[in-house]
Write a protein that holds these residues in place. Structure first.
Motif, mmCIF file in Angstrom:
data_model
loop_
_atom_site.group_PDB
_atom_site.id
_atom_site.type_symbol
_atom_site.label_atom_id
_atom_site.label_comp_id
_atom_site.label_asym_id
_atom_site.label_seq_id
_atom_site.Cartn_x
_atom_site.Cartn_y
_atom_site.Cartn_z
ATOM 1 N N CYS A 184 1.638 -30.242 7.038
ATOM 2 C CA CYS A 184 0.314 -29.734 7.381
ATOM 3 C C CYS A 184 -0.784 -30.565 6.724
ATOM 4 O O CYS A 184 -0.664 -30.984 5.576
ATOM 5 N N SER B 57 -4.338 -30.945 4.964
ATOM 6 C CA SER B 57 -5.055 -30.074 4.044
ATOM 7 C C SER B 57 -6.242 -30.818 3.445
ATOM 8 O O SER B 57 -6.218 -32.038 3.305
ATOM 9 N N VAL C 86 -5.329 -28.108 -2.043
ATOM 10 C CA VAL C 86 -4.187 -27.240 -2.293
ATOM 11 C C VAL C 86 -4.159 -26.891 -3.778
ATOM 12 O O VAL C 86 -4.558 -27.701 -4.618
ATOM 13 N N ARG D 72 -3.574 -23.231 0.307
ATOM 14 C CA ARG D 72 -4.174 -24.430 0.892
ATOM 15 C C ARG D 72 -5.357 -24.045 1.774
ATOM 16 O O ARG D 72 -5.453 -22.913 2.244
ATOM 17 N N GLY E 67 -7.638 -26.021 5.052
ATOM 18 C CA GLY E 67 -7.921 -27.164 5.895
ATOM 19 C C GLY E 67 -9.421 -27.366 5.995
ATOM 20 O O GLY E 67 -10.170 -26.953 5.112
ATOM 21 N N SER F 299 -4.347 -25.223 12.165
ATOM 22 C CA SER F 299 -3.053 -25.242 11.477
ATOM 23 C C SER F 299 -2.507 -23.833 11.317
ATOM 24 O O SER F 299 -1.313 -23.577 11.528
ATOM 25 N N ALA G 254 2.606 -30.151 2.110
ATOM 26 C CA ALA G 254 1.245 -30.699 2.151
ATOM 27 C C ALA G 254 1.250 -32.074 1.499
ATOM 28 O O ALA G 254 1.350 -32.164 0.265
#
Length: 241
Positions: free
Chosen positions: A134, A136, A139, A145, A147, A153, A174
């Motif tokens: 994914c 990001s 995080v 996390r 985005g 996502s 991530a």
């Protein structure tokens, strides 16, 4: 904008500015999933992990930051599902099979390359996912996390969970720059998912606080969001009254 949204945006702003200030991303990365310097090394570090070596299927976002991971997946013979940008079709994933590719992995893994050579598929035509990669902006070491705020996502993962394609056995990763790993708490809502592993050019972080939705949370979706995503609109019309 809710207080949680405001808190998330404040974290994004700090991370984007820190990345640009430290020269860790190209100019103009503010507001995007940043294509960070060291993403190739991060992909190599991920490829050394047992969860990667045993994975047969990988799902990844189309962001530039994940390009080296997508290339590595194809080079390693893995079936790759790549999200169609903005989930803009009823079949919101590209299927890239390294055994049938007619172009090199480096070309197929690009947005434009995938659009030309990949078959678009819906969840009914997909295999269970072993690893989700994914994009990001930030995080935390616990696995929370965020985005860039568009929510795609979260929707992709929720859709795959609801279809039984992302399960408890699926590992969510991530790949980020070290500066994207924050010590502060990142607020989470019911529809957010956490990551199991954070991989940077410098280290691998195992996250302990797993959180995933049970599927799509319709009450969190605006009518505008549903109308903008063909598959969601179709699913909404098929739901019981």
């Amino acid at each position: 904008m809710t207080s949680i949204d405001e808190a998330k945006q404040a974290v994004r702003d700090r991370v984007w500015r820190r990345l640009e200030r430290e020269g860790a991303v190209p100019e103009g990365s503010y507001g995007k999933i940043p294509g960070f310097r060291g993403s190739e090394e991060t992909a190599e570090r991920l490829a050394e992990l047992g969860v990667w070596r045993t994975a047969r299927t990988v799902k990844a976002n189309p962001d530039w930051a994940q390009f080296p991971v997508r290339v590595r997946a194809l080079q390693d013979g893995k079936l790759l599902y790549m999200a169609v940008p903005r989930m803009a079709t009823l079949q919101p994933f590209y299927l890239l099979d390294p055994e049938t590719l007619s172009v090199p992995p480096e070309q197929a893994a690009e947005k434009k390359g995938a659009a030309k050579v990949a078959r678009r598929v819906g969840v009914d035509d997909m295999s269970p996912i072993d690893v989700v990669v994914c994009g990001s902006v930030a995080v935390s070491r616990s696995g929370a996390r965020i985005g860039k705020g568009a929510g795609y996502s979260d929707l992709e993962v929720a859709l795959l969970i609801e279809a039984g394609l992302v399960t408890d056995a699926t590992v969510i990763v991530a790949p980020v720059h070290q500066l994207q790993v924050v010590d502060e708490d990142i607020p989470e809502t019911e529809h957010d998912f956490s990551v199991d592993l954070i991989v940077t050019p410098d280290e691998v972080i195992e996250c302990s606080d797993r959180h995933r939705p049970q599927g799509l949370i319709w009450e969190h979706l605006t009518s505008e969001k549903v109308a903008a995503i063909p598959l969601l609109e179709a699913l909404a019309h098929s739901r019981p009254a």
